[in-house]
Scaffold this active site. Sequence first.
Site, PDB file in Angstrom:
ATOM      1  N   LYS A 164       0.002  -5.593  -4.500  1.00  0.00           N
ATOM      2  CA  LYS A 164      -0.758  -5.435  -5.737  1.00  0.00           C
ATOM      3  C   LYS A 164      -2.043  -6.259  -5.700  1.00  0.00           C
ATOM      4  CE  LYS A 164       1.726  -4.873  -9.350  1.00  0.00           C
ATOM      5  NZ  LYS A 164       2.644  -5.105 -10.496  1.00  0.00           N
ATOM      6  N   GLU A 183       6.545  -4.531 -14.070  1.00  0.00           N
ATOM      7  CA  GLU A 183       5.709  -5.404 -14.877  1.00  0.00           C
ATOM      8  C   GLU A 183       4.413  -4.642 -15.185  1.00  0.00           C
ATOM      9  OE1 GLU A 183       5.623  -9.636 -13.352  1.00  0.00           O
ATOM     10  OE2 GLU A 183       6.643  -8.637 -11.686  1.00  0.00           O
ATOM     11  N   ARG A 234      12.140  -3.022   0.802  1.00  0.00           N
ATOM     12  CA  ARG A 234      11.021  -2.332   0.164  1.00  0.00           C
ATOM     13  C   ARG A 234      10.342  -1.407   1.171  1.00  0.00           C
ATOM     14  NH1 ARG A 234       6.630  -7.288  -0.415  1.00  0.00           N
ATOM     15  NH2 ARG A 234       6.377  -7.698   1.823  1.00  0.00           N
TER      16      ARG A 234
END
Length: 561
Positions: A272, A36, A262
């Site tokens: 983030k 994104e 992850r």
Amino acid sequence: MATPEASRPLDFIRQIVADDLNAGRYHRIMTRFPPEPNGYLHIGHAKSICLNFGLAQEYPGLCNLRFDDTNPIKEEQEYVDSIKADVRWLGFDWQERLYFASDYFDQMYDYAVHLIKTGKAFICSLSAEEIRAYRGTLTEPGRESPYRDRSVQENLDLFERMRAGEFSDGAHVLRAKIDMASGNINMRDPVLYRIFHASHHRTGDKWCLYPMYDYAHPISDALEGITHSLCTLEFEDHRPLYDWTLDHLPVPYRPYQYEFARLNLAYTVLSKRRLIKLVQEGRVSGWDDPRLPTISGLRRRGYPPEAIRKFCDLIGVGKRENLVDMALLEYCVREELNVSAPRVLAVLRPLKVVLVNYPEDQTEDLEAVNNPEDPSAGTRLVPFSRELYIEQDDFMEKPPKKFFRLAPGREVRLRYAYFIKCEEVVKNDTGEIVELRCTYDPETKGGYAPDGRKVKATLHWVSAPHSRPAEVRLYDRLFTEPEPGAATGNFLDDLNPNSLETLTACRVEPSLAAARPMARFQFERLGYFAADPDSTPENLIFNRTVTLKDPWAKLQQGGQK
């Protein structure tokens, strides 16, 4: 069929791919890296990049770069550009296969109309707070929206008017009609479209109606012919919605989603939200601050892309979350730079040395090895003169027993040069040592004595009149704890106050005046360094990439933090 090296055990993702190809389900695989564009990539994204593009290289396949740009409020062209630069820098090429979810907005809208017509979606006029309240909890089922039974015609009319911009943000949403009693909250009539009167970085003001990520992602995969849609484990609970979306739409292709763990890296943060907080509050200098785990920060610090790819290969792909020690990443960096970085001489905290028996007007060029790990790198000439600089730490006036470097009356070797002996210590009015007066042995050129005598230390140095001034930034880990905030709940409490030390009086050999920005070097005996992007021949700036050895390992062995 091309496969990974036979000696390499297959992780579960590669086993799935190999089984699919061997069974003839696909003649080639198609993967994608789908960021994104709402922030900068970090080392965690590098794992996904290496996996998706790596699979396409190891097997007959292709990998797309696709931006899932469904939220115009948070997305910017700046992030698109930075992500493209990061993927290329890591060594991967999407060729002509650059896509955006916004490329498919018209088709996604038509698919939404299809869901309405087939009774699988409805317009809900509850507020966002009401939708959350109706959704229920992990132990209690949700409640159906009072708007769930609107007619197909009413839903189509409202949806078209939403697209036309008739309603304000939040007035209505399009929701899938699935099961409000589902044990998976993501399946309790999830929102598929919401109203945003916001300009999109690619489509401008064409749309005020934007799809949700969970709706756009499977459709994008299907339209691109993705075979293996690889996501991190937090999307495992979203997979039923991924499958539901594709099962109820006339898509041209049926992808399948697989989840892997992850990356969690010690002594840093990969959230983030936390990274944005560090940047916005000025805790770091920007997204490319060399203390950050962003790919742009690692690049500015001097990390080679080969080292990051090696690190991602070593940590592997699994289904269970774990915390990877930062030392493993730093090990990969050292291993790569050891064979690729040229050696140079630099002094970070200079102490002047005068060779009293060396001719005042004499200068000689000494041959120095560029890289002992790479004979093809050859040699270079470094100037030697009567006045030199050595490191302050390489001299002690009253040395302890195991200090073998320079001291009064002691002899040491200068790298590539001569044996020198300290004869006199010069101090200023405050008692600070400002100069050493030494003698050199002209018979020891090259660092060996004809009479066979030995010395216990070899020091690096630079010629005082020939060396260039430089600023050197010593970067360390950004946090003092492996899991920042684990003890206090606030990750900022564990910021390392010593994560950056800037030295402004450094001296480096003259060849470094020609150092290109981002060029990497080993400063002999000191560590690996990279020329900062802002470095110029008139204002040299170097960032410490990593020390020669792991200093944190010694601290941990000693029971310290």
